[in-house]
Write an enzyme that holds these catalytic residues in place. Structure first.
Site, short mmCIF file in Angstrom:
data_model
loop_
_atom_site.label_atom_id
_atom_site.label_comp_id
_atom_site.label_asym_id
_atom_site.label_seq_id
_atom_site.Cartn_x
_atom_site.Cartn_y
_atom_site.Cartn_z
N THR A 73 9.12 9.72 1.52
CA THR A 73 8.82 8.29 1.40
C THR A 73 10.05 7.51 0.92
OG1 THR A 73 6.52 8.81 0.90
CG2 THR A 73 7.29 6.62 0.27
N ASN A 152 2.79 13.26 12.51
CA ASN A 152 2.11 14.14 11.57
C ASN A 152 0.65 14.43 11.96
OD1 ASN A 152 2.52 11.29 10.77
ND2 ASN A 152 0.92 11.72 9.28
N SER A 200 11.42 16.09 3.83
CA SER A 200 10.69 16.26 2.58
C SER A 200 10.50 17.73 2.26
CB SER A 200 9.32 15.58 2.70
OG SER A 200 8.51 15.92 1.60
N CYS A 326 -9.70 6.97 5.11
CA CYS A 326 -10.88 6.39 4.49
C CYS A 326 -10.59 5.98 3.06
CB CYS A 326 -12.03 7.38 4.51
SG CYS A 326 -11.63 8.91 3.68
#
Ligand code: PLP
Length: 400
Positions: A73, A152, A200, A326
């Protein structure tokens, strides 16, 4: 029963060899690499080795092209924000609709605050980038393109070299979020046009909270974090030494296991996919079958909810993930599957199975045995399944 872990695109288990490599740097070798004494020198030497290990995985030729960060990130944020400062009066960003939130939520913020004009390029039903729209979006105002190497959720691989060449024709920098690609498919930055690349640690059996931005020699970088002179002034703050050492060892192991990933892991994935499609009707694979990561399968089971599927899978000791974000409580299906125009009837029931070198045939057998009754049970309870002819165009009303 042993749990079955098929959520390796979310995170991987830190390899025990990686943990072993890290441990001394919490104890005897606790020095600060910047210190002018033996404690510091020892650590500095180990960090140099770790850097070489990561360079080897990336095929990066020159020293000083790797800037360590707190993860993928931060690397994504650093690349895009830097380009907006170093690229003169160019203030446009070109990206895709299927990026990770590390890119999409940043560019949305930049757009909202008037700091950049953002072009979000769409994808087709297989998740492939709309190259025509991409060409049109590039121009004399483009500061940077940020397009992921591999998605991803579906594993779809983008033609990053072609995209980088087109970006350069427009005078723009090219950044790729390669968090899902690094360690899974061969990368050779020596022969590449890519200017910046994010990775990462925890997606390749390394530790969490560490990553890196590759910045090609000659490409200017404005630091995101200012302070001390660590990382040659490009990322201030005392280095996360154990994590950097762990990332180096993880890179070395990934390189050693690359062939296994391409053959054995891909075969496991294929067997799972074919087995599921054979056993379960009204299901299909999303993504580009000809161009995707060896470890990722995204299977949509129509007329049921991904969250419900995961819950029942979890009871059987099987961990995977659903694309739906969600987190907001909205139960909207994944932005990736929506961008691909996967119908709501299917996007809601999409499950991502992501493998790693730690998976085996036994895992595939377990999933193939567990899934059919789970799907059948949920479909028995689904009003959309019972009235699927009617539901076809309007699955979503309760969630709208
Ligand atoms: C996981 C992931 C990230 C974020 O990496 P962190 O190290 O968790 O910050 C960014 N991009 C992609 C494609 C990812 O899969």
């Amino acid at each position: 029963m042993e749990p079955v872990y098929l959520d390796n695109n979310a995170t991987t288990r830190t390899d025990p060899e990686v943990v072993a490599a890290m441990l001394p740097f919490f104890t005897e070798q606790f020095g600060n690499a910047s210190s002018m004494h033996a404690f510091g020198a020892e650590v500095g030497g180990a960090m140099a080795t770790a850097r070489k290990q990561l360079q080897a995985l990336l095929g990066a030729e020159f020293d000083h092209e790797i800037v360590y960060t707190s993860g993928g990130t931060e690397a994504d944020n650093m690349a895009i924000l830097s380009a907006l400062e170093t690229q003169g009066d160019r203030d446009e960003v070109v990206t895709s609709a299927v990026e990770h939130p590390a890119v999409l939520s940043l560019v949305a913020h930049l757009e909202k605050t008037g700091r950049a004009k953002v072009h979000v390029i769409g994808v087709d039903a297989k998740g492939r980038l709309d190259i025509e729209a991409y060409r049109k979006a590039l121009g004399p105002k483009t500061a940077i393109v940020s397009i992921m190497w591999a998605n991803n959720e579906t594993g779809t691989i983008f033609p990053v070299e072609q995209l980088a060449a087109l970006a350069h024709q427009a005078g723009a920098l090219f950044h790729t979020d390669a968090v899902q690609a690094v360690g899974k498919i061969p990368i050779d930055l020596k022969t590449s046009e890519i200017d910046m690349l994010s990775l990462s640690g925890h997606k390749l059996h390394g530790p969490k909270g560490v990553g890196a931005l590759f910045v090609r020699k000659g490409v200017r970088l404005r630091p995101l974090v200012r302070g001390g002179h660590q990382e040659r002034g490009r990322r201030a703050g005392t280095e996360n030494v154990p994590a950097i050492i762990g990332l180096g060892r993880a890179a070395e192991l990934a390189l050693a296991h690359m062939a296994d990933e391409q053959t054995r892991v891909a075969a496991l994935r294929d067997r799972l996919e074919q087995g599921l499609l054979q056993r379960i009707g009204n299901s299909f694979v999303t993504g580009d079958p000809d161009n995707r990561l060896p470890n990722t399968a995204n299977v949509a089971f129509e007329y049921i909810e991904g969250e419900a599927i995961l819950l029942l899978m979890n009871r059987e000791g099987i961990a995977a993930s659903s694309g739906s974000a969600c987190t907001s409580g909205s139960l909207e299906p994944s932005h990736v599957l929506r961008a691909m125009n996967v119908p709501y009837t299917a996007a809601h029931g999409a499950i991502r199975f992501s493998f790693s070198r730690e998976n085996s045939e036994i895992d595939v057998d377990r999933v193939l045995e567990a899934m059919p009754p789970i799907i059948e049970r949920l479909r028995e309870m689904s009003p959309f399944w019972r009235e699927r002819d009617k539901a076809a165009g309007a699955f979503n009303p309760t969630y709208a």
